[in-house]
Each structure stands twice: as C-alpha cells, then as structure tokens.
Write an enzyme that holds these catalytic residues in place. Structure first.
Site, PDB file in Angstrom:
ATOM      1  CB  CYS A 209       9.037   9.795  -4.347  1.00 50.32           C
ATOM      2  SG  CYS A 209       8.748   9.126  -5.993  1.00 50.32           S
TER       3      CYS A 209
ATOM      4  CG  ASN B 223      -3.436   5.032   6.673  1.00 53.19           C
ATOM      5  OD1 ASN B 223      -3.874   5.156   7.811  1.00 53.19           O
ATOM      6  ND2 ASN B 223      -2.435   4.225   6.383  1.00 53.19           N
ATOM      7  CD  GLU B 224      -0.313   5.181  10.183  1.00 57.27           C
ATOM      8  OE1 GLU B 224       0.406   4.389   9.573  1.00 57.27           O
ATOM      9  OE2 GLU B 224      -0.630   5.044  11.369  1.00 57.27           O
TER      10      GLU B 224
ATOM     11  NE  ARG C 285      -0.492   0.517   4.937  1.00 55.45           N
ATOM     12  CZ  ARG C 285      -1.042   0.483   6.137  1.00 55.45           C
ATOM     13  NH1 ARG C 285      -2.328   0.211   6.280  1.00 55.45           N
ATOM     14  NH2 ARG C 285      -0.328   0.698   7.220  1.00 55.45           N
TER      15      ARG C 285
ATOM     16  CB  CYS D 104       4.845   9.476  -6.887  1.00 53.01           C
ATOM     17  SG  CYS D 104       5.593  11.107  -6.893  1.00 53.01           S
TER      18      CYS D 104
ATOM     19  CD1 TRP E 299       5.005  -3.241  10.594  1.00 55.18           C
ATOM     20  CD2 TRP E 299       3.408  -4.002   9.239  1.00 55.18           C
ATOM     21  NE1 TRP E 299       3.862  -2.557  10.874  1.00 55.18           N
ATOM     22  CE2 TRP E 299       2.862  -2.995  10.057  1.00 55.18           C
ATOM     23  CE3 TRP E 299       2.577  -4.636   8.297  1.00 55.18           C
ATOM     24  CZ2 TRP E 299       1.530  -2.603   9.964  1.00 55.18           C
ATOM     25  CZ3 TRP E 299       1.263  -4.240   8.217  1.00 55.18           C
ATOM     26  CH2 TRP E 299       0.756  -3.239   9.033  1.00 55.18           C
TER      27      TRP E 299
ATOM     28  CD  GLU F 261      -4.894   3.478  12.222  1.00 56.62           C
ATOM     29  OE1 GLU F 261      -3.912   2.814  12.588  1.00 56.62           O
ATOM     30  OE2 GLU F 261      -5.088   3.802  11.038  1.00 56.62           O
TER      31      GLU F 261
ATOM     32  CB  CYS G  67       9.390   9.228  -9.718  1.00 59.00           C
ATOM     33  SG  CYS G  67       8.440  10.696  -9.299  1.00 59.00           S
TER      34      CYS G  67
HETATM   35  C1  GAL Z   1      -1.433   1.974  11.125  1.00 55.67           C
HETATM   36  C2  GAL Z   1      -2.235   2.135   9.853  1.00 55.67           C
HETATM   37  C3  GAL Z   1      -3.376   1.170   9.798  1.00 55.67           C
HETATM   38  C4  GAL Z   1      -2.912  -0.200  10.151  1.00 55.67           C
HETATM   39  C5  GAL Z   1      -2.256  -0.147  11.495  1.00 55.67           C
HETATM   40  C6  GAL Z   1      -1.798  -1.475  12.027  1.00 55.67           C
HETATM   41  O1  GAL Z   1      -0.185   2.494  11.059  1.00 55.67           O
HETATM   42  O2  GAL Z   1      -2.747   3.417   9.722  1.00 55.67           O
HETATM   43  O3  GAL Z   1      -3.939   1.183   8.530  1.00 55.67           O
HETATM   44  O4  GAL Z   1      -2.070  -0.661   9.174  1.00 55.67           O
HETATM   45  O5  GAL Z   1      -1.149   0.679  11.412  1.00 55.67           O
HETATM   46  O6  GAL Z   1      -1.367  -2.363  11.157  1.00 55.67           O
END
Ligand code: GAL
Length: 656
Positions: free
Chosen positions: A148, A141-142, A103, A107, A308, A299, A150
């Site tokens: 970049c 998002n974030e 995701r 760019c 990850w 969140e 390019c």
């Molecule tokens: C945040 C992100 C979310 C989700 C979460 C946990 O950083 O905005 O979409 O990925 O981490 O994985």
C-alpha cells in the site's frame, strides 16, 4: 476428520437457510464457515449492530449439529466507513486509492481501520462467546503483504527503517544508494519501491519493504487475535491463506494463531509431461510445515474456477474427492469445500461451488456426498500425523528476493524446491517443508535449495546439521546475498564454501537453453537455467558438464564435512536427474524407497505411533494398479488387499 462447506447466508433468501442446513446435515457436512464478508449486514451504520439474522443462522446450524467457523469480516468494511474515512482505503503505486465495490481495499496500517476492525471484532466475539458450536474463528480473508502506498504506510515504512537501521547514514551505506546517485539526505525521500520500472528499484530497499509489509500484516493479525482472546480465551484462531501476488511470510503470519488453514485450488488439468511442473502436494506439505503440525483446508476446489480469469475445466470424475483425500494424506484434518452454492450474483459467480446456479445438485455434488461418507469411515486416522525422514527448507526471504530479482528466464524459487519434493514423492517418501530455523536433528536428509539471502540462524543450523552427521543438499544461487540483499563480495557459495568443499569459478545463466551433464555412473541428464562451473577444494565430483566450454568440469559435487555429507547441485535439471540423484541419496541414507510406482501415484503415510496408514492417491487421468508387498487392510473398503486398482484420481488407504 471432518468435511464442511463455506456458506454465505447473506447471499441467499432466508427461506433457504433451514433447507440448506438440513441438506448439509443429511449429506454429512460437519462444519460450516460463516460471515466472512458480512460486515455491512452486521453493522449497517456506525455503531448500529444487527446480529439477529446471523443468530438465526447460528441457531439453525446448531440445531442440525453442524459446527461453525465464525469469520471476522474485516476484509470488506462497509461503504459508510470508507465514506467517513477515505484515508483508510489502500493506495496503489499510481498514487490513486482503489475504487470501492471490490473487496480487500482497506489499508491494514490505517489507525482508523484498525479501530473499527477491533470494534466489530469485539462486538462479534462478545455476542457469540457462549456459542460452543463455534469451533474456530477466522481472521479476515486471504491476507497478503499488500504494497500500500498511502501516506500512513509511507511514513510508517520510513519509521520502520530508522528503527531498524538507526539513522539515514546507515541506510545510505547499507542500501548502496551511491549507485545511480540515490543518496538520501532526508528520510522523507524514501518511497515504497513499488513504482514503474519496478526492476530498477534498489533490491535492498525492495527486500526491506517486503519485510515491512509482512510485519504490517502480522501486526494486524496480532491485534485482532488479542481482541478475540481477551473476549474469549478458549477461542481457536486461524486465518485462511494461499499463494498469491503478494504472498505473505506464512511463518510470521501464523505466529499468534492456533492453526494454519489453506485455500486449496489445485489445477484441474494434470500435465502428462513430468517436467511441466506438477507437485501440488508440495503446497500441502508447506502448509503443514508452517507450524509443524496438522492443518485445515478452509476452501477446497469444488468445480470450475473462474470469474477474474477465463474458466478452468470442471473437476474430472473422482477429482473432487481425490483432492480432498490428498489434502488429508498430507496432514489436513478438516476440509471445507468452497462453496455450498455457486453465487448467482457478484464478481465471483463463475467460481463454482458444489451446487450449480440452477440450485439442482449434480455430479459434483454427489461426489461430495460420497466424500462425506468416505471420510466418516476415517475415524482411525483422527489422531495420526506425518513423520518424515526428509525436510526441504522454505524461506520467505529467499522467495521474495528471487521475485525482486529473477535470476534467469524460467527459474523460480518455489520450483527449485518442488523438483526435490517431486523426486522424493516419486519414491513414496513423506517430506516435511520446514522453516530455515527448524530443528533438523531428526531428519536423515535435508534439502536447502537456493539459500540466496544470508540468514545467520539458517546457515548455523545447516552447519550444525552436517557436523552432527546429517546428509545435506545445497544448490546453486546459495550464499549470493547478504541480509540486506546486496551481493556478498566473496567466491560463491560464500558462507557455504566449507560445507560444499568447492567454489564457483564462474557461472553461466543459460535460461531455456539445454545442455548435458554426466553423473559418476555415466548417466546423461539434461540441464538448463543455471550452470555453476565448480572448482573442487575438498569435494568430489558427482556429475560433470558434458558440453559447452566447461565440459568435464564439476556440475554436482559431494563433500564429506565432519560427520556429515554435503551435496551441491550447481545446475538445474529435468526430473529424471532429480529422481536418480534422490534415489541414490535415499539408498545411502537408508530411507525406504517404493520402486515402480505408476507415474502420478502419490504415497503418504500417517501414523499414530502404533499404526501406520498408507495413503495411495492416483493423481492422474489414467487408471493405475499397485501390487502391495503383502495383503493389507483397506480402511476405505474394509477388506484386505494385496493389489490396489485405482481409478483416475482414485484413492485407497491401507493399514500397514
Ligand atoms: C478465494 C477466496 C474466496 C473466494 C474464492 C474463489 O481466494 O478466499 O473468498 O473468493 O477465492 O473465488
């Protein structure tokens, strides 16, 4: 005060939507965030829109009285768009385009991406303009200050530099390209300084590149915000942010937006050793400081994190609720937990939500449900805010410059701020974290750690504050760099010399090696990382070095400047020094100190001008008891108490 959740209906069978909404409503969920990554579902092929499924979701949530944050899903453009326009895919320092399937690989500078991003935004906002239960719009998002590489970014960076510095001669002169034979004879020779070895890149070019990437991100937000406002002027706009590899300039990023929202994932394991840095509340205060007002958590931590990286511990009993209330204590007014259900597929299946893979609600879910009940009793603090006697200055430029050139092993910009934040918090003081150009006149104490890169407005602001009688704390590594991240050819702390009333004769970057300092009262403290060896002009010594070849020379100073007092901390110490130092300053400036708070207990006050509400949070794995000076009414338990017994991660809120 509202509690909500992040929900991804596109990841679940349609038959679950209504059941989930009903369960949310029963649990006490008041707001849900939708559609963040759902571009392909909404526009399955170019110009063909399918809002029917989202309409159904919106209808369901409206029926259950749950408000909606609608997201603009530009973080994840559809594959058909990338296929048609591969030039909009971000390029890494190796010159390769990112591989699709993850995701955020677009760019932000790409004109093609911008065109499509605006189109989907316009379509969505127009489609949902009449839905009044949509209380806010989240852009992307974030977002980060992505480096970049390019062609578009490369060309725009060059144009940005020429625009700012007029011509190549200036760029050569300002960046000092005569070092290592790096003079540019043509603009096309300028490259984004992202390649290996990064540490050998020109620091001036690096800081300018950081500013450029921040402008790109802010511009993207601005363009999308304009589209939304054009379609729906009453829309409330935000974007969710965090601290990341390419941390954006939060101040720039939120300039056009209505409120800040933060993705709050504090570490689950709290270190016992106060010197192992833990002051998560600092991040919350920083979020409130971006716009100088209350904010949202978009969140919130709900369980073990991972995917990850290897998984973290699960939240300890009480912690899920405690961390949400901690955010409220620091100015969050709405908190959405990430996420209602844990994903069973895709890359983030081990970043746990409230409900585990089994779909069966468990311990964390029940704690969340308790949280919803508790927060429903907090109506009285709805209109409260945080008023502080203390401000700490956070500067994105200083942070970036410190990242570009780490000064010594173990020294990080944010930690220099957190030491002070933790020390003031230790005495229950509210702390604002503010931009360098903030109005400082209302603060009794201002701490401006590591004012590394020169910023004229900031310097004038600090002089003005001290002149008018403020108490200012400056620290080592101040006045080191000019605006372009070159060294200022003067005795440190250069532009701050008069304020400080002392000069740095020499410095000793000692890293993890530990030495001692002795304060005016004979207390001995450990110092490390950095030692400025100071020569006094008008200042007096507050503390001296107690070993090495600079034994007896000043390490910390105090200077009377006009009507104000300026302290300079030339070294970096362990927490006991900051607690003692800050305790003395609070005494001098008349800021009330709560003494004897058990370690880990955080105290914050929210006020509506008439009533003060004091939040006590036991941010530790051990129970804690606090004696109150008089009986106070607990709005959590609806009884008067003169003693608070807090479980691990337990909370109480009393009316003063
Ligand atoms: C945040 C992100 C979310 C989700 C979460 C946990 O950083 O905005 O979409 O990925 O981490 O994985």
């Amino acid at each position: 005060m509202k509690i909500g959740v992040d929900y991804y209906p596109e990841q679940w069978d349609q038959s679950m939507w209504e059941r989930d909404a009903e369960a949310m409503a029963t649990t006490g969920v008041k707001v849900v965030r939708l559609a963040e990554f759902a571009w392909t579902k909404l526009e399955p092929s170019e110009g063909v829109y399918d809002f029917a499924w989202l309409d159904e979701v919106v209808r369901i949530f409206s029926r259950y009285g749950i408000e909606i944050v609608m997201s603009i899903p530009t973080n994840c453009p559809p594959k058909w768009l990338y296929e048609a326009h591969p030039e909009m895919i971000r390029v890494g320092p190796d010159g390769k385009r990112l591989q699709l399937g993850i995701r955020g690989h677009r760019c932000l500078m790409s004109p093609v991406f911008m065109r499509y991003a605006k189109k989907i935004t316009e379509r969505m906002v127009r489609h949902y303009a009449s839905i009044t239960s949509i209380v806010a719009w989240q852009i992307d998002n974030e977002l980060e200050a992505y480096p970049c590489c390019c062609d578009e970014c490369r060309n725009q960076f060059r144009a940005w530099l020429i625009d700012k510095h007029d011509n190549l001669q200036n760029i050569n002169a300002f960046f000092g390209t005569n070092v290592w034979s790096n003079e540019y004879s043509d603009i096309s020779q300028i490259e984004p300084p992202t390649a290996y070895p990064q540490m050998w890149q020109n620091p001036a070019l690096c800081l300018e590149y950081n500013r450029f990437t921040n402008d790109v991100t802010a511009n993207f937000i601005h363009e999308i915000a304009m589209v939304i406002k054009r379609e729906l002027s009453r829309a409330k706009l935000t974007t969710n942010t965090w601290f990341c590899e390419n941390t954006p300039d939060f101040y720039k990023m939120y300039e056009q937006l209505d409120f800040v929202s933060y993705d709050n994932y504090p570490p689950v394991r709290v270190p016992e050793d106060p010197d192992e840095f833990y002051s998560h509340a600092f991040h919350l205060d920083l979020m409130r400081g971006i716009k100088g007002r209350n904010f949202w958590i978009m969140e919130q931590l709900s369980g073990p994190t991972g995917s990850w990286m290897p998984m973290s511990s699960t939240t300890r009993p009480g912690q899920l609720m405690g961390y949400s209330l901690q955010a409220i204590a620091h100015g969050a007014d709405t908190i959405l937990h990430f996420r209602w259900r844990t994903a069973v597929a895709g890359a983030e299946m081990f970043w746990h939500g409230l409900i585990d893979h089994s779909g069966v609600p468990g311990r964390r879910f029940f704690e969340f449900s308790e949280l919803c009940k508790t927060v429903s009793k907090l109506g009285v603090i709805d209109t409260t805010e945080i008023v502080s006697d203390v401000a700490i200055i956070y500067s994105p430029d200083n942070e970036a410059a410190f990242r570009i050139q780490p000064q010594v092993e173990g020294m990080y910009y944010l930690e220099q701020l957190k030491y002070f934040h933790a020390a003031f918090s230790h005495y229950g003081a509210n702390v604002d974290v503010v931009p360098p150009n903030a109005d400082l006149s209302g603060y009794k104490v201002v701490v401006a750690p590591t004012m590394f890169v020169y910023d004229q407005t900031a310097a004038e602001n600090l002089y003005r504050y001290a002149t008018a009688g403020g108490t200012l704390v400056l620290t080592n590594r101040s006045g080191v760099k000019d605006q372009l991240n070159n060294c200022i050819a003067d005795k440190l702390p250069t532009v701050f010399k008069e304020l400080v009333g002392a000069e740095v004769a020499e410095y000793d970057p000692i890293g993890s090696h530990e030495q001692k300092i002795r304060d005016f009262a004979g207390n001995i403290f450990t110092c490390r990382q950095w030692c400025d060896i100071l020569t006094l002009t008008t200042a007096k010594a507050y503390a001296e070095y107690d070993d090495s070849f600079y034994r007896s020379l000043p390490a910390v100073t105090l200077n009377r400047y006009c009507n104000g007092v300026v302290y300079y901390v030339g070294t970096v110490c362990k927490m006991d020094f900051y607690e003692s130092f800050v305790g003395n300053i609070m005494k001098q400036t008349g800021i009330p100190r709560l003494k004897g708070l058990p370690r880990g207990v955080e105290v914050t006050t929210r006020t509506n001008g008439l009533d003060d509400f004091i939040f006590f949070f036991n941010n530790s794995e051990k129970p804690a008891s606090i004696n109150l000076p008089k009986a106070m009414f607990s709005i959590i338990d609806s009884i008067a108490k003169d003693q608070l017994d807090l479980k691990p991660f337990g909370f109480d809120i009393v009316k003063k």
